[in-house]
Design an enzyme around this catalytic site. Sequence first.
Site, PDB file in Angstrom:
ATOM      1  N   LYS A   1       0.908  -1.339   0.061  1.00  0.00           N
ATOM      2  CA  LYS A   1       0.050   0.023  -0.035  1.00  0.00           C
ATOM      3  C   LYS A   1       0.889   1.184  -0.130  1.00  0.00           C
ATOM      4  O   LYS A   1       1.776   1.374   0.800  1.00  0.00           O
ATOM      5  CB  LYS A   1      -1.010  -0.092   1.292  1.00  0.00           C
ATOM      6  CG  LYS A   1      -1.760   1.030   1.491  1.00  0.00           C
ATOM      7  CD  LYS A   1      -2.606   1.145   2.710  1.00  0.00           C
ATOM      8  CE  LYS A   1      -3.433   2.365   2.965  1.00  0.00           C
ATOM      9  NZ  LYS A   1      -4.376   2.439   3.880  1.00  0.00           N
TER      10      LYS A   1
ATOM     11  N   ASP B   1      -3.113   9.979   4.054  1.00  0.00           N
ATOM     12  CA  ASP B   1      -4.264   9.732   4.300  1.00  0.00           C
ATOM     13  C   ASP B   1      -5.140  10.425   4.995  1.00  0.00           C
ATOM     14  O   ASP B   1      -4.904  10.308   6.347  1.00  0.00           O
ATOM     15  CB  ASP B   1      -4.533   8.154   4.780  1.00  0.00           C
ATOM     16  CG  ASP B   1      -5.825   7.633   4.787  1.00  0.00           C
ATOM     17  OD1 ASP B   1      -6.811   8.282   4.309  1.00  0.00           O
ATOM     18  OD2 ASP B   1      -5.930   6.390   5.476  1.00  0.00           O
TER      19      ASP B   1
ATOM     20  N   LYS C   1     -10.773  12.175   8.467  1.00  0.00           N
ATOM     21  CA  LYS C   1     -10.301  11.777   9.697  1.00  0.00           C
ATOM     22  C   LYS C   1     -10.214  13.221  10.446  1.00  0.00           C
ATOM     23  O   LYS C   1      -9.969  14.013  10.184  1.00  0.00           O
ATOM     24  CB  LYS C   1      -8.630  11.306   9.732  1.00  0.00           C
ATOM     25  CG  LYS C   1      -8.794   9.924   8.971  1.00  0.00           C
ATOM     26  CD  LYS C   1      -7.190   9.720   8.866  1.00  0.00           C
ATOM     27  CE  LYS C   1      -7.033   8.316   7.947  1.00  0.00           C
ATOM     28  NZ  LYS C   1      -7.724   6.991   8.847  1.00  0.00           N
TER      29      LYS C   1
ATOM     30  N   ASP D   1       1.470   6.104   5.444  1.00  0.00           N
ATOM     31  CA  ASP D   1       0.455   5.127   5.203  1.00  0.00           C
ATOM     32  C   ASP D   1       0.963   4.456   3.760  1.00  0.00           C
ATOM     33  O   ASP D   1       0.415   3.746   3.128  1.00  0.00           O
ATOM     34  CB  ASP D   1      -1.065   5.831   4.952  1.00  0.00           C
ATOM     35  CG  ASP D   1      -2.220   4.845   4.925  1.00  0.00           C
ATOM     36  OD1 ASP D   1      -2.109   3.975   5.650  1.00  0.00           O
ATOM     37  OD2 ASP D   1      -3.173   5.375   4.672  1.00  0.00           O
TER      38      ASP D   1
ATOM     39  N   GLU E   1      -9.692   3.393   1.959  1.00  0.00           N
ATOM     40  CA  GLU E   1      -9.072   3.632   0.566  1.00  0.00           C
ATOM     41  C   GLU E   1      -8.082   2.426   0.342  1.00  0.00           C
ATOM     42  O   GLU E   1      -7.931   2.107  -0.732  1.00  0.00           O
ATOM     43  CB  GLU E   1      -8.437   4.916   0.576  1.00  0.00           C
ATOM     44  CG  GLU E   1      -7.110   5.158   1.100  1.00  0.00           C
ATOM     45  CD  GLU E   1      -7.035   4.956   2.463  1.00  0.00           C
ATOM     46  OE1 GLU E   1      -8.016   5.024   3.143  1.00  0.00           O
ATOM     47  OE2 GLU E   1      -5.644   4.671   3.043  1.00  0.00           O
TER      48      GLU E   1
ATOM     49  N   ARG F   1      -7.817  -0.764   0.835  1.00  0.00           N
ATOM     50  CA  ARG F   1      -8.321  -2.059   0.236  1.00  0.00           C
ATOM     51  C   ARG F   1      -8.684  -1.697  -1.194  1.00  0.00           C
ATOM     52  O   ARG F   1      -8.824  -2.450  -2.166  1.00  0.00           O
ATOM     53  CB  ARG F   1      -9.312  -2.535   1.036  1.00  0.00           C
ATOM     54  CG  ARG F   1     -10.598  -1.784   1.117  1.00  0.00           C
ATOM     55  CD  ARG F   1     -11.585  -2.116   2.172  1.00  0.00           C
ATOM     56  NE  ARG F   1     -10.980  -1.617   3.441  1.00  0.00           N
ATOM     57  CZ  ARG F   1     -11.693  -1.822   4.900  1.00  0.00           C
ATOM     58  NH1 ARG F   1     -12.871  -2.333   4.658  1.00  0.00           N
ATOM     59  NH2 ARG F   1     -10.972  -1.128   5.845  1.00  0.00           N
TER      60      ARG F   1
HETATM   61  N1  BES Z   1      -4.581   4.186   6.975  1.00  0.00           N
HETATM   62  C1  BES Z   1      -5.854   3.736   7.465  1.00  0.00           C
HETATM   63  C2  BES Z   1      -5.343   2.597   8.906  1.00  0.00           C
HETATM   64  C3  BES Z   1      -4.738   3.091  10.011  1.00  0.00           C
HETATM   65  C4  BES Z   1      -5.340   3.759  11.075  1.00  0.00           C
HETATM   66  C5  BES Z   1      -3.227   3.286   9.813  1.00  0.00           C
HETATM   67  C6  BES Z   1      -4.668   4.164  12.088  1.00  0.00           C
HETATM   68  C7  BES Z   1      -2.583   3.583  11.151  1.00  0.00           C
HETATM   69  C8  BES Z   1      -3.094   3.841  12.232  1.00  0.00           C
HETATM   70  C9  BES Z   1      -6.934   3.269   6.664  1.00  0.00           C
HETATM   71  O1  BES Z   1      -6.882   3.822   5.409  1.00  0.00           O
HETATM   72  C10 BES Z   1      -8.079   3.575   7.545  1.00  0.00           C
HETATM   73  O2  BES Z   1      -8.284   4.719   7.409  1.00  0.00           O
HETATM   74  N2  BES Z   1      -8.827   2.501   7.605  1.00  0.00           N
HETATM   75  C11 BES Z   1     -10.123   2.823   8.350  1.00  0.00           C
HETATM   76  C12 BES Z   1     -10.886   1.868   7.844  1.00  0.00           C
HETATM   77  C13 BES Z   1     -12.506   2.200   8.114  1.00  0.00           C
HETATM   78  C14 BES Z   1     -12.853   3.492   7.617  1.00  0.00           C
HETATM   79  C15 BES Z   1     -13.398   1.032   7.681  1.00  0.00           C
HETATM   80  C16 BES Z   1      -9.959   2.620  10.086  1.00  0.00           C
HETATM   81  O3  BES Z   1      -9.239   1.623  10.162  1.00  0.00           O
HETATM   82  O4  BES Z   1     -10.676   3.521  10.500  1.00  0.00           O
HETATM   83 ZN    ZN Z   2      -5.096   4.571   4.678  1.00  0.00          ZN
HETATM   84 MN    MN Z   3      -7.868   5.593   5.280  1.00  0.00          MN
END
Ligand code: BES
Ligand code: ZN
Ligand code: MN
Length: 505
Positions: free
Chosen positions: A268, A273, A280, A291, A352, A354
């Site tokens: 990835k 992000d 966020k 990320d 995003e 996935r």
């Molecule tokens: N890059 C994030 C995951 C992440 C979260 C990495 C915290 C490091 C620390 C990913 O793209 C993401 O935002 N995932 C979401 C998915 C959800 C919206 C289903 C998440 O984990 O909140």
């Molecule tokens: Zn992400």
């Molecule tokens: Mn994300």
Amino acid sequence: MHTVHRTPSVAVTTRAAKDIATESLVIPIFEEDSLDDLDGLDQASGGDLGRARSRGEFRGRVFELFSMSAAGWKAGRVILVGAGKRADCQAERLRRVAITAGLTARRRGMTTITILNRAGTLVQPEVAAQVLAEGAVMSNFDGASYKSGGDPRVWLDHVDIHVGSTSTAIEQAAARGRIVGECCNMAREMANEPGNGLTPRLFADRAVAIAKTAGLGVEVLDEKQIAGLKMEMLLGVARGSAEPPRVIVLRHEPKHAVDGVVLGLVGKGVTFDTGGISIKPSLEMDKMKDDMSGGAAVICAMSAIARLNLPVRCIGVVPTTENMPGGRAIKPGDILTSAEGKTVEVLNTDAEGRLILGDALWYVRQLGATHLVDLATLTGAVIVALGKTTSGIFGRPRTWVDEVLRASERAGDRSWPMPLFEDYKELFKSEIADFGNTGGRPAGAITAALFVEEFTGTLPWVHMDIAGTSWADETKAYQPKGATGVGVRTLVELALDAQAWGTRA
Ligand code: BES
Ligand code: ZN
Ligand code: MN
């Protein structure tokens, strides 16, 4: 920007401890050690060491330090590093002892160190040589790099490894550890880089430079080529940003390779992000510059694989983009058609990773991969499940998952298997598309992995969720705060073992 890492020269020595001329002689000490084998060390300290031991000042607990000068020894300084209980000593303990030792020596202004291995038969001498070299090189790394003014950092320029004996295999192992350590440092450097210093285009430029140095084949697909391949999931994520996406493709095609095997590595590469329209919270959003850690791990592991000329064909694919909430950004509820043809309802634009992995996994299959591994900072949920020091491992069949788990264990990238039961697919159903891109809070790391699985065809596939492990929030004796380089060593170890898994039934 100042240099953030340097690679010292590494050699193997078999001299007696007291005859080693080095600024800093590092000796790991176990809790139950009698020190009998270190003849005369206590006398050389003028009895200081024995007194410190008996009053409990230095017990040999993990990463405890004791520094002494040794009269009549050639080393300028002797640094004892606690290595904990002897029975707990595995390769990873030695690697961390070496990192602790290197960081300590540098803090004290020393540029040459010699590390003695005293683990005896607990760790094979070749393994010890590799991990001590890895650790010493990884200690030659610092995070912050944009401070103005002079750079006061001290770097190690030479490291000697002493594992009791020497042989071609031991020397090769030390040389291998040096390269692997350097590639870990490169991955950490990229993941520490802020979003404005590492846009998708700049990330691709760095990948090209790394690939050329390593002798890898490299190709970078631009937004037009990506559109030509119909990677609408990647293009969809990129649409919210002024920066165009890229797909980095790396190839390692050695002359002598395991027959019929092509390792397909996908990482990835979200260079920042924000979450997109499903934005966020501001708190700690700055961390989202890392990320792209999975992508960096793939690029840097492939660099090591090429430099070591490992006999296994490998293709690396790193989809890279920003996830931004621009005026043209995808909106919750939008439908995207993946390159594979499956349709997705984007319920949350923050899921995003996935999306871009799906198109990249499809692409690496088109390029001929036979075995898949993807690495991604995919979900906050994996941190809830496993914390900050263990990556989640998902995949099928069990035999392939076990190969990657064993590789991660050798690498010291702690990982744990997670389930992919069909039942969880209920959670990300869509009314109007083949599926949604999120399943909500329950089993968040699992539903993300199941989404990714949709794009892996019938190939053996493993997904490592490194959202927790890619970034250290706190400085430890063996790990400065910041990017960890997780995954690099796992992928190299997996490739090192290709002869075994590639020819197994
Ligand atoms: N890059 C994030 C995951 C992440 C979260 C990495 C915290 C490091 C620390 C990913 O793209 C993401 O935002 N995932 C979401 C998915 C959800 C919206 C289903 C998440 O984990 O909140
Ligand atoms: Zn992400
Ligand atoms: Mn994300």
